[in-house]
Motif scaffolding. Structure first.
Motif, mmCIF file in Angstrom:
data_model
loop_
_atom_site.group_PDB
_atom_site.id
_atom_site.type_symbol
_atom_site.label_atom_id
_atom_site.label_comp_id
_atom_site.label_asym_id
_atom_site.label_seq_id
_atom_site.Cartn_x
_atom_site.Cartn_y
_atom_site.Cartn_z
ATOM 1 N N GLN A 80 0.812 -1.219 0.000
ATOM 2 C CA GLN A 80 0.000 0.000 0.000
ATOM 3 C C GLN A 80 0.844 1.267 0.000
ATOM 4 O O GLN A 80 0.433 2.297 -0.544
ATOM 5 N N THR B 57 -4.681 -2.100 -2.529
ATOM 6 C CA THR B 57 -5.278 -0.876 -3.075
ATOM 7 C C THR B 57 -6.245 -0.235 -2.074
ATOM 8 O O THR B 57 -6.292 0.991 -1.954
ATOM 9 N N ASP B 58 -7.002 -1.069 -1.356
ATOM 10 C CA ASP B 58 -7.906 -0.511 -0.332
ATOM 11 C C ASP B 58 -7.106 0.153 0.790
ATOM 12 O O ASP B 58 -7.493 1.221 1.299
ATOM 13 N N ARG C 15 0.424 4.221 -2.605
ATOM 14 C CA ARG C 15 0.172 5.585 -2.120
ATOM 15 C C ARG C 15 1.173 6.574 -2.706
ATOM 16 O O ARG C 15 0.787 7.641 -3.207
ATOM 17 N N GLN D 95 -8.645 7.629 -9.621
ATOM 18 C CA GLN D 95 -9.566 6.537 -9.304
ATOM 19 C C GLN D 95 -9.506 5.447 -10.371
ATOM 20 O O GLN D 95 -9.539 4.249 -10.061
ATOM 21 N N LYS E 162 -9.677 10.847 1.791
ATOM 22 C CA LYS E 162 -10.784 11.240 0.915
ATOM 23 C C LYS E 162 -10.323 12.301 -0.068
ATOM 24 O O LYS E 162 -9.629 13.252 0.296
ATOM 25 N N GLN E 163 -10.735 12.151 -1.306
ATOM 26 C CA GLN E 163 -10.321 13.103 -2.335
ATOM 27 C C GLN E 163 -11.059 14.431 -2.180
ATOM 28 O O GLN E 163 -12.270 14.463 -1.950
ATOM 29 N N LYS F 9 -5.879 3.490 -0.432
ATOM 30 C CA LYS F 9 -6.938 4.509 -0.387
ATOM 31 C C LYS F 9 -7.071 5.088 1.015
ATOM 32 O O LYS F 9 -7.273 6.293 1.188
ATOM 33 N N TRP G 33 -3.786 12.323 -6.725
ATOM 34 C CA TRP G 33 -4.952 11.838 -5.982
ATOM 35 C C TRP G 33 -6.024 12.917 -5.829
ATOM 36 O O TRP G 33 -7.223 12.651 -5.939
ATOM 37 N N MET H 149 -6.312 3.513 -9.880
ATOM 38 C CA MET H 149 -6.428 2.630 -8.714
ATOM 39 C C MET H 149 -7.289 1.414 -9.051
ATOM 40 O O MET H 149 -6.962 0.281 -8.661
#
Length: 388
Positions: free
Chosen positions: A146, A190-191, A150, A165, A199-200, A194, A157, A168
């Protein structure tokens, strides 16, 4: 009584004459006549004796050889053949050296049948190609975690949220594909990435659309008879997406019906689900004018080769100082339907080529509301011409 271990010493190893010498516990030192030397582990399992090479001396020291022998003795105590277990581990290690680029290409290849035009437009692969593979492409997929994801997607992002998105999502598909190949990957990477990215902040903005009341005035300015003007007029008249219109062919038209092949329809994976578009009298007139420009069967050819690009109609609107874009005319049409007609929801959505209802409902409903849509598109054409 246990066999004595650690019989050999470092000082005597190099001076040993050719022969095989036991260190105890199954570990042996072999001095060859050519001056080379090596370690091997002698063991018996399932009634058969085996000799397992542990490397050459002095590259593998006495201490290292003893440690290695202890490791494989532990495997033997589990009832496993040490040589076969080492081969299995080597195969697993080799499998897990698959780099991400190779896995991504294999995943893309396996999904081509699901994509429009077998993915030749590149939209599926491009988020990976542009934003992931330059940094992670040469990395073994089994080692990607991750933090790697990231750090790779952090620069876009928030600034390019929609693209990030997509990247990803494609990467998640690649990780699942790697797992299906038998590779040892973290399917939650991937989770987790995120969660690390947060949050974007970027909010998705819809394509700017001209208010439906202003569309007739704009439509009536497209009068120069050029390929661009004619294409934009037909785009507005039919409320279709740009791609099927740009690749429209004369052999797709029969009477007042234009049949768009399923692979040209966004979101339609069923190869038999072609989409019929009823053509108004005005639309047929535009097609007749455009037929004078047709090349290789395509109604809207570009100046040099192929068909007009996706940006051709957009640039026309840009030159007029408009913020709106061609795709927005679908929204204009949908608002006109909602505000000025009593058209049922399913009919209105079908006009836009949207899938309506669940799979069971669609299985029993065989109609595409062609007659109702034919009447509605004629009304829309009249609105555009100022006849309403």
């Amino acid at each position: 009584m246990a066999r004595p271990k650690h019989k050999l010493t470092n000082a005597e190893l190099k001076a040993k004459p050719p022969g095989k010498y036991s260190d105890g516990g199954g570990l042996w030192f072999h001095m060859r006549r050519d001056g080379g030397s090596q370690w091997f582990l002698r063991y018996t399992i399932f009634g058969r004796r085996h000799e397992m090479g542990l490397g050459g001396f002095p590259d593998v020291s006495l201490k290292a050889a003893r440690d290695e022998a202890d490791k494989w003795h532990a495997v033997l105590r589990e009832g496993k053949d040490a040589i076969k277990e080492r081969e299995r581990q080597q195969r697993e290690a080799e499998n897990n050296m698959y780099i991400l680029r190779d896995v991504a290409l294999d995943a893309f290849e396996s999904r081509k049948a699901e994509l429009k035009g077998d993915g030749e437009a590149g939209r599926w692969f491009s988020p990976l190609e542009l934003h992931v593979l330059p940094k992670l492409g040469k990395m073994p997929v089994s080692q990607i975690d991750q933090r790697d994801i990231r750090d790779t997607l952090a620069p876009i992002w928030h600034e390019k949220a929609h693209t990030a998105q997509k990247a990803m999502n494609r990467l998640s598909i690649c990780m699942r594909h790697a797992a299906a190949l038998g590779l040892d990957v973290d399917l939650q990477a991937t989770d987790k990435a995120k969660a690390l990215l947060g949050k974007q902040r970027h909010k998705t903005q819809n394509v700017p659309a001209l208010h439906w009341q202003d569309v007739p005035q704009f439509y009536q300015t497209l009068t120069d008879g050029s390929v661009t003007h004619l294409a934009l007029r037909l785009l507005i008249l039919t409320a279709v997406r740009s791609r099927p219109l740009r690749f429209m062919r004369l052999d797709q038209i029969e009477g007042d019906i234009w049949t768009i092949p399923a692979e040209m329809m966004k979101g339609r994976k069923d190869a038999t689900s072609d989409f019929r578009v009823p053509l108004s009298r005005e639309a047929l007139d535009v097609i007749e004018q455009a037929s004078a420009f047709q090349r290789d069967g395509f109604l809207f050819p570009s100046v040099r080769k192929g068909v007009i690009s996706d940006a051709t109609m957009s640039r026309l609107m840009e030159r007029r100082g408009m913020a709106e874009r061609p795709h927005g005319f679908r929204s204009s049409f949908r608002d006109w339907v909602a505000e000025t007609t009593n058209t049922p929801h399913d009919v209105a959505e079908t006009c836009l080529g949207h899938t309506v209802g669940g799979s069971v409902e669609r299985a029993y409903r065989r109609t595409d509301f062609l007659e109702q849509r034919r009447a509605l598109m004629e009304r829309w054409a009249n609105c555009l011409l100022g006849n309403l």
